[in-house]
Every structure is written in structure tokens, then in C-alpha cells.
Design an enzyme around this catalytic site. Structure first.
Site, PDB file in Angstrom:
ATOM      1  N   ASN A 152      42.224  19.488 143.613  1.00  0.00           N
ATOM      2  CA  ASN A 152      41.564  18.186 143.686  1.00  0.00           C
ATOM      3  C   ASN A 152      40.124  18.279 143.182  1.00  0.00           C
ATOM      4  O   ASN A 152      39.713  19.307 142.627  1.00  0.00           O
ATOM      5  CB  ASN A 152      41.634  17.648 145.117  1.00  0.00           C
ATOM      6  CG  ASN A 152      40.883  18.532 146.107  1.00  0.00           C
ATOM      7  OD1 ASN A 152      40.058  19.366 145.734  1.00  0.00           O
ATOM      8  ND2 ASN A 152      41.173  18.358 147.383  1.00  0.00           N
ATOM      9  N   GLN A 193      54.569  10.502 135.303  1.00  0.00           N
ATOM     10  CA  GLN A 193      53.176  10.910 135.509  1.00  0.00           C
ATOM     11  C   GLN A 193      52.514  10.032 136.549  1.00  0.00           C
ATOM     12  O   GLN A 193      51.763  10.500 137.385  1.00  0.00           O
ATOM     13  CB  GLN A 193      52.379  10.867 134.202  1.00  0.00           C
ATOM     14  CG  GLN A 193      52.839  11.896 133.188  1.00  0.00           C
ATOM     15  CD  GLN A 193      52.962  13.283 133.778  1.00  0.00           C
ATOM     16  OE1 GLN A 193      51.987  13.828 134.265  1.00  0.00           O
ATOM     17  NE2 GLN A 193      54.157  13.842 133.763  1.00  0.00           N
ATOM     18  N   HIS A 221      52.477  11.005 140.206  1.00  0.00           N
ATOM     19  CA  HIS A 221      51.716  12.169 140.675  1.00  0.00           C
ATOM     20  C   HIS A 221      50.528  11.747 141.530  1.00  0.00           C
ATOM     21  O   HIS A 221      50.198  12.395 142.519  1.00  0.00           O
ATOM     22  CB  HIS A 221      51.168  12.969 139.486  1.00  0.00           C
ATOM     23  CG  HIS A 221      52.099  14.034 139.008  1.00  0.00           C
ATOM     24  ND1 HIS A 221      52.528  15.049 139.813  1.00  0.00           N
ATOM     25  CD2 HIS A 221      52.667  14.252 137.794  1.00  0.00           C
ATOM     26  CE1 HIS A 221      53.329  15.852 139.120  1.00  0.00           C
ATOM     27  NE2 HIS A 221      53.439  15.383 137.887  1.00  0.00           N
ATOM     28  N   GLU A 278      47.353  15.004 127.581  1.00  0.00           N
ATOM     29  CA  GLU A 278      47.924  16.215 128.177  1.00  0.00           C
ATOM     30  C   GLU A 278      49.386  16.365 127.741  1.00  0.00           C
ATOM     31  O   GLU A 278      49.798  17.414 127.274  1.00  0.00           O
ATOM     32  CB  GLU A 278      47.816  16.098 129.706  1.00  0.00           C
ATOM     33  CG  GLU A 278      48.346  17.289 130.468  1.00  0.00           C
ATOM     34  CD  GLU A 278      48.424  17.027 131.967  1.00  0.00           C
ATOM     35  OE1 GLU A 278      48.318  15.851 132.385  1.00  0.00           O
ATOM     36  OE2 GLU A 278      48.617  18.001 132.710  1.00  0.00           O
ATOM     37  N   HIS A 279      50.155  15.295 127.926  1.00  0.00           N
ATOM     38  CA  HIS A 279      51.569  15.278 127.517  1.00  0.00           C
ATOM     39  C   HIS A 279      51.760  14.208 126.460  1.00  0.00           C
ATOM     40  O   HIS A 279      51.366  13.058 126.672  1.00  0.00           O
ATOM     41  CB  HIS A 279      52.478  14.924 128.694  1.00  0.00           C
ATOM     42  CG  HIS A 279      52.335  15.816 129.882  1.00  0.00           C
ATOM     43  ND1 HIS A 279      51.614  15.458 131.001  1.00  0.00           N
ATOM     44  CD2 HIS A 279      52.829  17.057 130.132  1.00  0.00           C
ATOM     45  CE1 HIS A 279      51.667  16.440 131.892  1.00  0.00           C
ATOM     46  NE2 HIS A 279      52.396  17.422 131.391  1.00  0.00           N
ATOM     47  N   ASP A 332      57.957  20.209 132.886  1.00  0.00           N
ATOM     48  CA  ASP A 332      57.313  20.504 134.165  1.00  0.00           C
ATOM     49  C   ASP A 332      58.029  21.611 134.917  1.00  0.00           C
ATOM     50  O   ASP A 332      57.438  22.231 135.805  1.00  0.00           O
ATOM     51  CB  ASP A 332      57.308  19.249 135.060  1.00  0.00           C
ATOM     52  CG  ASP A 332      56.212  18.283 134.677  1.00  0.00           C
ATOM     53  OD1 ASP A 332      55.274  18.696 133.976  1.00  0.00           O
ATOM     54  OD2 ASP A 332      56.297  17.106 135.080  1.00  0.00           O
ATOM     55  N   GLU A 338      15.350  40.931 110.360  1.00  0.00           N
ATOM     56  CA  GLU A 338      15.286  40.264 111.665  1.00  0.00           C
ATOM     57  C   GLU A 338      14.221  40.875 112.568  1.00  0.00           C
ATOM     58  O   GLU A 338      14.089  40.476 113.727  1.00  0.00           O
ATOM     59  CB  GLU A 338      16.669  40.299 112.341  1.00  0.00           C
ATOM     60  CG  GLU A 338      17.702  39.428 111.622  1.00  0.00           C
ATOM     61  CD  GLU A 338      19.049  39.348 112.344  1.00  0.00           C
ATOM     62  OE1 GLU A 338      19.241  40.072 113.336  1.00  0.00           O
ATOM     63  OE2 GLU A 338      19.907  38.548 111.905  1.00  0.00           O
ATOM     64  N   HIS A 396      17.357  48.687 115.798  1.00  0.00           N
ATOM     65  CA  HIS A 396      18.657  48.456 115.166  1.00  0.00           C
ATOM     66  C   HIS A 396      18.711  49.188 113.821  1.00  0.00           C
ATOM     67  O   HIS A 396      19.663  49.916 113.524  1.00  0.00           O
ATOM     68  CB  HIS A 396      18.886  46.958 114.924  1.00  0.00           C
ATOM     69  CG  HIS A 396      19.282  46.179 116.139  1.00  0.00           C
ATOM     70  ND1 HIS A 396      18.428  45.938 117.183  1.00  0.00           N
ATOM     71  CD2 HIS A 396      20.445  45.559 116.467  1.00  0.00           C
ATOM     72  CE1 HIS A 396      19.056  45.213 118.106  1.00  0.00           C
ATOM     73  NE2 HIS A 396      20.275  44.970 117.699  1.00  0.00           N
TER      74      HIS A 396
END
Lengths: 433, 433
Positions: free
Chosen positions: B214, B259, B262, B327-328, B361, B415, B420
């Protein structure tokens, strides 16, 4: 002097945990400041971006000055020495070749139940690339961010780079030109992240923002995550060098300082199996620090965050290495592959005495944007995968739905999801409908 | 009634943008509450977890009650109908087979300069799996999270699932057993995320936390990101069904409601090219809503967040689909492959009239944990990749370092990074050293 730890010291576990727990960033008050900047840019667009650029980058620009145009890039490229353009092109070619091998394969197959399944990779439509300004305006970072995006197939790449006081390294623009990046804004900080995430009158919003930056940039990326994708929260650079006494101590000293010179918050750690060799490396570092152009930064990093760990057997150090989960791991030992095979957590592994970390920063081919702050436990260096996303594909026909559909109906009913169950059952004529 | 949009309405662009901008979550005040919980668990460990579990899940437990032991799992498994265990096993097998194909290949090669390069994938050492409780305690979610972790090779999987009032769906434990997950805690919410991220006396910390939850769980995951990896910030579920008039309207109605049932914050959108057909689907939805066990939730979702978009030509809808980035995505059209080829942004694509979303699913094989809230623009469904990380490998010998090293020296000097440059030059005897 850096910390010195000995694995045979009874207090070693405590000291090692303290080393792992060292916080090299403070972001608490930064978060609130960043939230205000993000909200302001979302509300006022260009006007807010211009205000913050004036304040933080000490320069006065109008909305028409936010963009760095082709003329300015032409002039910058013309001002760069030819041999540096050549080196950037060699680097870009090698980064391109390596990353091309990382492009994931699509799949599409039908299994033994007749269900067709697949996975399909597509590039993000628009990527924003953050290039740090001022002390870290590195053309190599442009290549490391933009080339993988190009290889992934990203159509629109928008680059932001702050130009404090109006100053910008012309090589940064040359690197952008080499990568074909022609949408460039002279903005930075949280205000640039906000512009890329939310859009302004001048900057169209992107889908994903990548690239390292300071604490404000990191906090801003974290806060816009969800509105756009981000690559990772990059912290100060780190190197862990595992070296036996057969290495020239001056080589190892140079490698340790090659991270220390980035930032006083950077961390360089040596693990060796020979206390006298550790002394020789420490002495070589001291000698080197007096000669380095960024010696003051490197000295502070080394004394505040550096560490030397003396252990009995380098081949047994894999658990220590995995706990540190270093961004860069250099294995300057006789059989680096054998040790590497035991290690799980490292952003990049440099194998053998002739592979200084710096070669990976520029021209080896793999990315130099790598997970810091122990995040190599769960994340990877920047790559084409950061600029692509995968859709799964599912296709049933009546027959294959009949083969597997009953299980879906059973599970959906068990979960109390009636429409889920019905959507399968109704197609198979097995419901009361 | 859901919104009705027509692409030929002059106000369509405005209405469509409003649809895209709909916020179906509120997290502002949630963030502060979550921060307090995280801090408290970090400070007080088990004691804090127990306090929050008492308060939020209305149950009294001691520290020894945090763990769900093998006996309890045994009893749960024994109480499940055999046919449901069978269906879970079929589902687990199919998820395993699909995800095994997504395991990335290591690479290790030597290029034409003699530089050896590679990429090596390893599993994270420990993963935490969040399984929602109460109205969304789904055994299928256990499979979708745990099976890819197992396929990736994760050694330790710790599962958390809240049991409000002490109630837990025994199928959740049966699913854990099928996946070989035997470290299970009866905790949830932000306190469970905190326990997994920071560790407590009872729960050892993990490296990565995955799984939907959630708003509190989502906020907690966002806040612990960096201490641990996370998969994504999952929002309410969504489906976009593109359907022509050749579909049985009752089939499409069932898909839309699968959906909507849900969560009242879920979103179901239909795109069709036939206004009369849209009416028939809407009527079928109304008829269906009166019969669904979760009809009240679905009705609220459909009326508050649902939408029907009528367009001229379904094959031209790819830009709309990409903007929604569902999403789907269900393509119930005559040539679903042709339309799918034009679409870039979708978590999962369901091809053809016999592929209801619900099949994905449970038993198709691909994951049902998918990017929501338009994040399919830049992210992918859960997979083995979420449980693995890549180390790059670089190995030079003296010769290959000589071939490419000069470019690294040039760029490092440009640089301003002296150490380096030196770390390469000193190995090639080309510096003043």
C-alpha cells in the site's frame, strides 16, 4: 594518515564495521532545500530555473540563454587540441563496442502447452543526462552516459551541464558532439533535474535521468523518482586495491590516489598481506601527494576516509571485499581470476598488475558510472539496460487457454477475484454465463 | 459512469492530458508517518516492530511470535485443498521456466587491442519479499516474487506478510513452501520494510526489497532506497484494453473489471473504434458489476477512474497507448502483432481475443509485478534481473595497456586528474618517474 586495520587484531570486527558504516555524505538538510527547488521549477518553469542558475552558478542568463546552440559547440570543438578529440573518439568507439554486446536479446517462443510467450526490449523515448560542472566537468562522463543511451536506441537525449561563472570545459561539448547529443542546456543542480523531470517552457520532460552529481543532484533524483526513472544515487568515488608485495608500491599508491583526488569524500582502501609492504605503499602515497596537482584534495580523502587493512591470506579476503562492495576493485595479485571468482559484490573488477583503475575511467570500454556506497550489493554500473525497458508478451489461442486456464480460474477464485476468474471462464464456456 | 472521450472531440487533447495526469494516490502526509516508523525501528528494533504490529494489525505478539515457523507452514499447507496446491505448483513451474530464459549471459572476451573485457552477473546475497496482507494477501504474489529470486540464485529470501487480526491466507504459506521460502515474518507496513532494510534482533537485514504494497509500503521503500535496493514503487493496478467490435462485449467487460476489482484506485480503460460497441461494453460492465463478489470496489474504480476512448482507427492508437504506458495492455484485435509492434510503453502485452489479462496474473509465466503509473515508459516488470547485479571485468597486460593507455593519459591530464594519468604512465615508464 589513513586508518590501519589488522585482521588479527581482536578489535578488527568492530573497526571493520565502523569502516563500513562511515557516512561520507550529509543529505538531511539538503532534502528540504531540494524539495523547495523542485516545487518552484514545477510551478514557475524557466523563470525558476533562471533564478537558481543566477544564484548558484553566479551568472545572468535569459530564457534564450538556457540552450547551448550548435554555434557554441562548433566553437568549443574548434578550440580543442586535435589529439584530445582523437582520444575522445577512441574512447567513444570502445565504449560503443563494449555496450553493444550488452544489448539484451528479445525472445518469442511457443511452449509445449501452445502458449506463446516473449520479452521485448525497447529504448526509453527520451533520456536526460546530467553532467557535473565545476570541479567535475568531465568529458569522459559525457561519453559514459550518452554512448550507452545511443547504443540502446534512445531517440532524444537532453544533456544538462552547469557552467558556474559561465565557464565550461570545451571538451565536454566536444564529447557531446562525438555522441551526437545536440540538445544541451547550461543548467545544473536540483533545478536542472526538475526541468528534465517536469519540463519547462524551454526543456521538454524526459522519461529517465542519469548521471552523477553532488548531494543536491542526488537528492533531487531521489525525489523525482517515479515521475521519471533514474539510474542510481551516486555517492563519492571509491577504490579497493588488493595488492601483494610483488607490486611496485608507487603503482599502487598512484591507483589509491586516483580515487582520492576526485573528492575529499572519496575513499581509497588497500588490502595487503604484508605489513612492511603496507608501510612502503603508505610512504609512496606521502611522496606522491606532494607532487599531485589535486594533492590537497587527495590528502584529505586519504587521511579522513582511507584505510589499509593487513590480512594473512589475500585469497581469503572475498568476504571482506563483499562487505565493502566497492565501486572499483583492483586485484593486483598473481592469480586475479581465482580471487575474482570468489567475489560477488563489486561495480567493476580490474584484473592484474597492469590494469590500473584509471584505464576503466576512460578507454577500456565498460562504464565508469558504477554503484557506490555499498550498493554494488544490489546494483550494477550504467549500461544500455538503463536506457531500455522490457515488455512481456503473452498470447493464448482457444486451445492453449483451455490447457492452462483452469488453474487460473482456481487461483483467482481462491483469491476472491471473481472478474479474474470470469474473464478466463467466459472464454472457455465453463462458467454459468 | 466512467469518463467517455472521443478523439474527434476538439477538447480531446485536454481531456486526455487530464486522464494522464490523474493522481490516484496520496502520499504527502504518509511520508512523514513512514519516516517516523523507519527511525523508530532503526533505533528500537524488534520492540518497535512489535509496537506497530500491535497498533496497525490489531494483534498482540512477542518477539518470539514475529517468525512463522515450519510447523505453522505445515499446518497451513495441510489445510489447503489439493487442487489449489496443484495449481500453485503448475504456476510456479511455468514462472520458473519463463524466468530461466531471462537469466543474462556472462561475457568474457579479448578485443583486437588485446584488452580482455567482460561482464559477470551474480545474484544478490539476500532478498526481502513483501507480501501484502488483508484484502490483497495473494499466494500468486508470493510466486511472482520468490520464483525469480530463486531462479537468479538468491541464497537467502526473507518474506514478510502482515496478518491483521492474526488472519493469514494459508495459501500464502503454501506458496512460500512451494518456492522454498522458509524465513517468514508476520509483519507488514513500513515497520516490515524497516526491519528488512536495517535489521532487528530477529530479522537480519537484506540487500534488496521487492514486492507491492500500500501507500505506506511504497513510501517506506522509497525512503530506504540506497540502504537497500528496491524493485519499483508499485501503484494501483491498471489495464488498457484495445478492442474492436468483433469481441464479445461480455469478455471485454470481464477484462476491464478484472483490474477494477483489485482496488477502488485501480484504473481500467477501453479504447475502441466503434461508439455503439463502447455502449455495449459499458452495458455489459453494468450487468457484471451487480454479480461480482467485489462489485462495490470495481464499481467505484470504474466510475471514478475508468475511461472509454472512442477512436477512428485502432491501428493508429499507438501514440495514445505509449502516453498511457499501461501496466497491462490487452490487444483484442484482428492483428494484435501489428499493433504491438508499434507500441513501446507497456508492462505486459496480451495478444489477441483469447488472452485475458488474468491469465498473466497466475499461470502464463511472465511476472505479474509490473510497472504502474506510467512508469512503463522507463521500467520493466519484475524479473531475475532485479535479483542480480553485474560486475564489469577489465584486464590489460603490458602490451595492451601500451596500445590504449596513451589515450587514458591524455584524457586524464585534460581533466586535471594527475594521479589517474600517473597510474597508467608509471606502468608504461612514460612518465618522469
Amino acid at each position: 594518515m589513513p586508518q590501519r586495520l589488522d585482521v588479527n587484531d581482536p578489535l578488527f570486527p568492530h573497526a571493520f564495521q565502523a569502516l563500513l558504516g562511515m557516512k561520507r555524505e550529509t543529505t538531511d538538510e539538503v532534502n528540504d532545500a531540494v524539495r523547495a527547488i523542485l516545487d518552484d521549477v514545477r510551478l514557475r518553469g524557466d523563470a525558476a530555473v533562471i533564478d537558481y542558475t543566477t544564484r548558484f552558478d553566479h551568472m545572468t542568463i535569459g530564457a534564450d540563454g538556457l540552450t547551448i546552440g550548435a554555434d557554441e559547440v562548433d566553437a568549443a570543438v574548434a578550440s580543442c587540441p586535435r589529439h584530445l578529440i582523437d582520444s575522445l573518439e577512441v574512447a567513444a568507439d570502445r565504449i560503443r563496442a563494449y555496450h553493444a554486446r550488452l544489448v539484451p536479446q528479445d525472445m518469442d517462443y511457443t511452449d509445449d502447452t501452445g502458449v506463446r510467450l516473449g520479452a521485448r526490449w525497447r529504448p526509453v523515448a527520451a533520456a536526460g543526462i546530467y553532467v557535473p560542472g565545476s570541479q567535475a566537468a568531465y568529458p569522459s562522463s559525457v561519453l559514459m552516459n550518452a554512448v550507452p543511451a545511443r547504443v540502446a536506441g534512445v531517440k532524444r537525449i537532453a544533456m544538462v551541464v552547469p557552467t558556474p561563472g559561465g565557464v565550461l570545459n570545451p571538451l565536454v561539448l566536444a564529447a557531446a558532439r562525438i555522441c551526437g547529443v545536440d540538445e544541451i542546456y547550461r543548467i545544473g543542480g536540483a533545478q536542472a533535474i526538475a526541468a528534465l523531470a517536469y519540463g519547462t517552457e524551454t526543456v521538454a520532460p524526459v522519461d529517465k535521468i542519469v548521471g552523477p552529481g553532488n548531494a543536491y543532484v542526488a537528492a533531487a533524483k531521489r525525489q523525482v523518482f517515479g515521475t521519471v526513472g533514474i539510474d542510481m544515487i551516486a555517492g563519492p568515488s571509491e577504490i579497493l586495491v588488493v595488492a601483494d608485495a610483488h607490486n611496485d608500491p608507487r603503482w599502487i599508491a598512484a591507483d589509491l590516489m586516483s580515487q582520492a583526488e576526485h573528492d575529499s569524500a572519496a575513499q581509497s582502501i588497500l588490502i595487503t598481506d604484508d605489513a612492511a609492504y603496507a608501510d612502503r605503499v603508505a610512504a609512496a602515497v606521502d611522496e606522491l601527494l606532494s607532487r599531485l596537482p589535486r594533492g590537497a584534495i587527495a590528502r584529505q580523502s586519504w587521511s579522513e576516509n582511507g584505510a589499509i587493512i593487513v590480512t594473512d591470506d589475500l585469497m581469503q579476503t572475498a568476504p571482506l571485499i563483499d562487505s565493502i562492495a566497492p565501486e572499483h576493485l583492483e586485484l593486483a595479485v598473481t592469480d586475479p581470476d581465482a580471487l575474482a571468482a570468489r567475489v560477488s559484490n563489486a561495480g567493476a573488477i580490474f584484473l592484474g598488475r597492469y590494469t590500473p583503475e584509471a584505464i576503466g575511467d576512460y578507454v577500456a570500454g565498460p562504464n565508469h558510472v558504477l554503484p557506490t556506497a555499498r550498493s554494488a550489493r544490489y546494483s550494477s554500473g550504467l549500461s544500455v539496460l538503463d536506457f531500455m525497458k522490457r515488455s512481456s508478451l503473452i498470447a493464448c489461442d482457444e486451445n492453449s487457454l483451455r490447457v492452462i486456464g483452469g488453474h487460473a480460474i482456481s487461483l483467482a477464485e481462491a483469491e476472491g477475484l471473481g472478474a479474474h476468474a470470469l474473464s478466463v471462464a467466459i472464454r472457455l464456456d465453463v462458467s454459468g454465463d
